[in-house]
Design an enzyme around this catalytic site. Structure first.
Site, mmCIF file in Angstrom:
data_model
loop_
_atom_site.group_PDB
_atom_site.id
_atom_site.type_symbol
_atom_site.label_atom_id
_atom_site.label_comp_id
_atom_site.label_asym_id
_atom_site.label_seq_id
_atom_site.Cartn_x
_atom_site.Cartn_y
_atom_site.Cartn_z
ATOM 1 N N CYS A 289 56.751 12.854 14.186
ATOM 2 C CA CYS A 289 58.045 12.177 14.311
ATOM 3 C C CYS A 289 57.896 10.789 14.931
ATOM 4 C CB CYS A 289 59.006 13.037 15.116
ATOM 5 S SG CYS A 289 58.249 13.641 16.609
ATOM 6 N N GLU A 463 60.411 14.897 27.290
ATOM 7 C CA GLU A 463 59.307 15.829 27.521
ATOM 8 C C GLU A 463 58.118 15.039 28.037
ATOM 9 O OE1 GLU A 463 59.073 17.774 23.601
ATOM 10 O OE2 GLU A 463 60.159 19.442 24.477
#
Ligand code: ADP
Length: 482
Positions: A289, A463
């Site tokens: 991504c 994250e």
């Protein structure tokens, strides 16, 4: 048979509350490079998910009461076991996902980095004391675990996507139930077994392979014991989870699609830019991504850059991930190949030039030639949609303002990249790009040390880094009258 020094790391039963769960149904996991059957794994049902959530709820209470130091020790042992078995884990990963073995090994080490980092952070979940608003008041802010967390992960990083959710969740004192992608459940099952061997109490980490993604997602959203969902995948499914989670105001972390621009200014080191572009565009055959999706090159260096890039791309060795020297493996599925092909034909039909590649690879299967297009414009599908494949489309630009406007003209905002020799231009573009992450003169930005995540329709939450554990913690403000 896979060449594993620990063949028992290749599990086919689901890992439910610390025990193998055979279930009633099975589904096949195959090697995308060869089509060979790797395992028939348990096809978990929403009832299995409910059971795992129940076990997680029980186990989490004790876990949250343990000291951070005790949780850290178990996570640290988990990290050490992952490192000790990195070769086996990489072999399983390449077999189920297709990426070159060296890249797979890199992913194992990258995933382990999250476990190590959050093992350390478990000891540092500091609260705060605040000056009181009245002389008899003492104000305290506690940071407490969210509770039971659900993780839904994609196939492109079968190991690291689990590690970077499970490690902060467990460090914070949460329990986690993982639904890995149906294409790649084997890496996550091996990780769960190693966590158990590290001493993680049963119930804190369950892994439920399933082809019933939508109904498991529904159970995650509807079950009131599930306090939070961390999802990595497509923006569409992220939207579904947000809608479904609305009824219970479910906490969500979403890491969704991107449409990364890669900007090359005329004062850039062109060889470095080509190298960075290869890394950011062609890693995992373009299936990440944060992969570059649009390459913007300033007019004066455009032709030179395209020539260098095309030469480098044409030389990328394509093949089975286990073959020595392979840089580009197969794509995950025939549908993935179709998308690349569609983007190429849409662009060429609208006037783009095919510089190299552009077709299925002679190896057949889901192999596609690494491709470069030039003369790409905003009207083409590749400008708006993530290709998720080995296609590098090059746009030409003149000014900083023009390229910033073009780069930001998308619903997505995950990763972005810029190459320039100028410090002031670096700052100008870094600040002007509407993205969660910017790489300046580098094509590789992912690390467990930094907060990874996107803005706009690329998601919410982070994250990695000190910030990554916040997604698994609640603040509790306590006011004491003394
Ligand atoms: P990709 O295109 O990368 O497969 P998806 O968003 O479809 O992206 O898949 C990412 C993860 O989401 C996978 O684990 C998949 O099984 C899961 N998934 C797909 N549809 C749903 C859904 N409706 N609800 C919950 N999870 C889903």
């Amino acid at each position: 048979m896979l060449p594993l020094s620990r063949p028992d790391l290749l599990l086919s039963d689901a890992f439910l509350a610390g025990r193998p769960h055979a279930g009633a149904e099975r589904f096949a996991v195959t090697n995308p490079a060869t089509g060979a059957l790797l395992a028939e794994v348990t096809d978990c049902t929403p009832e299995d998910a409910a059971q795992a959530i129940e076990a997680a709820t029980q186990a989490q209470r004790d876990w949250a009461r343990q000291t951070g130091k005790a949780r850290a020790a178990i996570l640290r042992r988990w990290h050490d076991l992952v490192i000790a078995h990195a070769d086996d884990l990489a072999t399983i990963l390449t077999a189920e996902m297709g990426k070159p073995l060296a890249e797979a090994k890199g992913e194992i080490l990258y995933g382990a980095g999250y476990i190590e980092f959050y093992a350390e952070e478990a000891k540092r979940l500091y609260g705060e004391t605040l000056p009181g608003h009245q002389s008899d008041k003492r104000l305290i802010v506690l940071r407490q675990p969210v509770g039971v967390v659900g993780a839904i992960t994609p196939w492109n990083f079968p190991n690291a996507m689990i590690a970077r959710k499970a490690a902060p969740a467990l460090a914070a004192g949460c329990a986690i139930v993982v639904k890995p992608a149906a294409e790649t459940p084997l890496s996550s099952l091996a990780l769960a077994l190693l966590a158990q061997e590290a001493g993680l109490p049963d119930g804190l980490l369950s892994v439920l392979p399933s082809t019933w993604a939508a109904s498991i997602g529904q159970e995650f959203c509807d079950n009131p014991r599930m306090r939070k969902i961390s999802f990595t995948g497509s923006t569409n499914v992220g939207r579904i989870l947000m809608r479904q989670g609305a009824a219970q105001i479910k906490k969500l972390s979403l890491e969704l699609g991107g449409n990364a621009p890669f900007i090359v200014f005329d004062d850039a080191d062109l060889d470095a830019a080509v190298e960075g572009c290869l890394l950011s565009k062609f890693r995992n055959a373009g299936q990440t991504c944060v992969c570059t999706n649009r390459i913007y090159v300033q007019d004066a260096v455009h032709d030179a850059f395209v020539a260098k890039l095309a030469a480098a791309v044409a030389a990328l060795p394509v093949g089975d991930g286990f073959a020595p020297g392979t840089a580009i493996g197969p794509l995950i599925s025939p549908a993935a190949v179709e998308k690349v092909r569609d983007h190429v034909s849409d662009a060429t039909a609208k006037g783009a030039t095919l510089v190299t590649g552009g077709a299925a690879h002679a190896l057949g299967g889901t192999y596609f030639q690494p491709t470069v297009l030039s003369g790409v414009t905003a009207e083409m599908a590749v400008a708006r949609e993530e290709t998720f494949g080995p296609l590098a489309p090059v746009f030409r630009f003149q000014t900083v303002d023009e390229v910033l406007a073009a780069a930001n003209d998308t619903d997505f905002g995950l990763a972005s990249y810029v190459y320039t020799g100028s410090l002031s231009r670096s700052w100008q573009v870094m600040e002007g790009l509407e993205y969660g992450m910017v790489g300046v003169n580098t094509g590789l930005i992912s690390t467990e040390l930094a907060p990874f995540g996107g803005i706009k329709q690329s998601g919410t939450g982070r994250e990695g880094g000190r910030q990554g554990i916040e997604d698994y913690l609640e603040l509790k403000y306590c006011c004491l009258s003394v």
